[in-house]
Design an enzyme around this catalytic site. Structure first.
Site, short mmCIF file in Angstrom:
data_model
loop_
_atom_site.label_atom_id
_atom_site.label_comp_id
_atom_site.label_asym_id
_atom_site.label_seq_id
_atom_site.Cartn_x
_atom_site.Cartn_y
_atom_site.Cartn_z
N ARG A 1 0.84 3.21 -1.47
CA ARG A 1 0.98 1.79 -1.13
C ARG A 1 2.46 1.36 -1.15
O ARG A 1 2.80 0.28 -1.63
CB ARG A 1 0.17 0.91 -2.09
CG ARG A 1 -1.29 1.24 -2.14
CD ARG A 1 -2.02 0.99 -0.82
NE ARG A 1 -3.41 1.35 -0.93
CZ ARG A 1 -3.90 2.57 -0.68
NH1 ARG A 1 -3.10 3.53 -0.25
NH2 ARG A 1 -5.18 2.84 -0.80
N SER B 1 -8.06 -5.79 -1.79
CA SER B 1 -7.81 -5.17 -3.10
C SER B 1 -6.51 -5.73 -3.68
O SER B 1 -5.45 -5.61 -3.08
CB SER B 1 -7.71 -3.65 -2.96
OG SER B 1 -8.94 -3.12 -2.52
N GLU C 1 -1.03 -5.38 -5.49
CA GLU C 1 -0.76 -4.95 -4.12
C GLU C 1 -0.09 -6.06 -3.32
O GLU C 1 0.91 -5.83 -2.66
CB GLU C 1 -2.03 -4.47 -3.44
CG GLU C 1 -2.49 -3.09 -3.87
CD GLU C 1 -3.45 -2.46 -2.87
OE1 GLU C 1 -3.39 -2.81 -1.68
OE2 GLU C 1 -4.24 -1.61 -3.29
#
Length: 341
Positions: A168, A241, A337
């Site tokens: 990520r 998420s 995130e």
């Protein structure tokens, strides 16, 4: 000659972020071509203008108004760039909807991106976050991208080694506001093998009696799983998420596995192990629990949702509370995130 981009002063950003958080921009600019980005960089005062790049708004948490210029990327286009005996290279404009692009490739019989179906956001945001799901990361299919340096207007071609992809993560995420991605290319294998080892996908396909799935069947399975687990941002505000799955060293994993044998864990090589953040959050008591107008989604602990009237500070408050509880209970640090602005 490329037309000048549309510009809107004092623009409302509430409908442009999937969490539905209130915010305004000093100026909103809608970009439909890379040339428009380079032209903006030549304008007087551009060097000192605060700038924010906005794609689908699914990875931003607005904590207030943004006084500078918000650049909304709406660059379109999809095409087959090249192919040989082993692969096809396909390109999409950075403003294309990611899921629509994935389904477009599958409709043409070009497999490779099916595990990334239904991920919210735009194509241009995919390499910034190095999106991933159900056993596949975008970096595994990445070929190259075009970007413009916002300060100078310089165009540059990036290959995988230039992007420094991580979990990520990418060079673009580590240098926010420096680059604006305008187009991305993906290398899709002709000798395709389904990625169906992820437990949820394997169970979904098995329930349908599919032993040798096509790429479209994998995509359909992923879509069904995501729709069961994740809320539709059009129905309830969310950013997908919210926390990364933490990666810990072998000693930390051994300690946690001894105390919590049911904790899902995935070896990453080099002795490190990726843990399931959703499991940690749920077992810290947060699944389905609210803190003010923001809650932890009842069907997936990884997702925070806007119950109505939430602000960015409300989101920050519950995120910090969840992080503190997971750290206290398990000794594991959770990272978010989405980016707070």
């Amino acid at each position: 000659m490329t037309a000048s981009p549309a510009r809107f002063p004092d623009a409302d950003l509430t409908p442009l972020n999937t969490f539905g958080l209130p915010a305004r921009a000093g100026r909103l600019v809608l970009l439909t071509a890379a040339e428009q980005v380079r032209a903006l960089a030549a304008e007087p005062g551009w060097a000192v203008t605060p700038r924010l790049v906005l794609g689908g708004g699914s990875n931003l948490i607005f904590t207030g108004d943004f006084a500078g210029t918000v650049l909304k990327v709406e660059i379109a286009g999809r095409s087959l760039v090249s192919e040989d005996g082993e692969s096809r290279v396909v390109q999409a404009g950075a403003g294309e909807n990611w899921h629509d692009f994935v389904r477009w490739t599958l409709a043409r019989g070009w497999p490779g991106l099916e595990n990334l179906s239904l991920i919210p956001g735009t194509v241009g945001a995919a390499p910034i976050q190095n999106i991933g799901a159900y056993g596949l990361e975008m970096a595994e299919r990445f070929a190259s991208l075009d970007a413009v340096e916002l300060a100078s207007g310089e165009a540059r071609l990036f290959f995988a080694q230039d992007c420094a992809f991580g979990y990520r993560d990418s060079v673009f995420k580590r240098n926010p506001g420096r680059w604006l991605v305008t187009a991305v290319r993906f290398r899709l294998p002709k000798n395709w093998v389904p990625v169906a080892r992820y437990a949820d996908v394997a169970h979904e396909l098995a329930a349908l009696g599919i032993a040798q799935p096509t790429a479209l069947q994998v995509s359909d399975a992923v879509i069904a799983i995501r729709r069961r687990k994740l809320p539709d941002p059009a129905a309830i505000g969310n950013a997908g998420s919210f926390f990364k799955n933490p990666v810990v060293d072998a000693a930390t994993h051994a300690r946690l596995a001894a105390a919590h044998p049911a904790l899902p864990a995935y070896p990453q090589g080099g002795g490190s192990v990726k843990l399931a953040a959703g499991w940690l959050i749920e077992h810290a008591g947060w699944k389905g629990r609210d803190l003010g107008p923001v809650g932890c989604f009842e069907h997936q602990a990884l997702v925070l949702v806007n119950r109505g009237g939430a602000t960015g500070e409300d989101v920050r408050r519950i995120a910090r509370a969840i992080q503190a509880d997971v750290l206290a209970r398990f000794g594991v640090v959770l990272e978010t995130e989405p980016v707070f602005v």
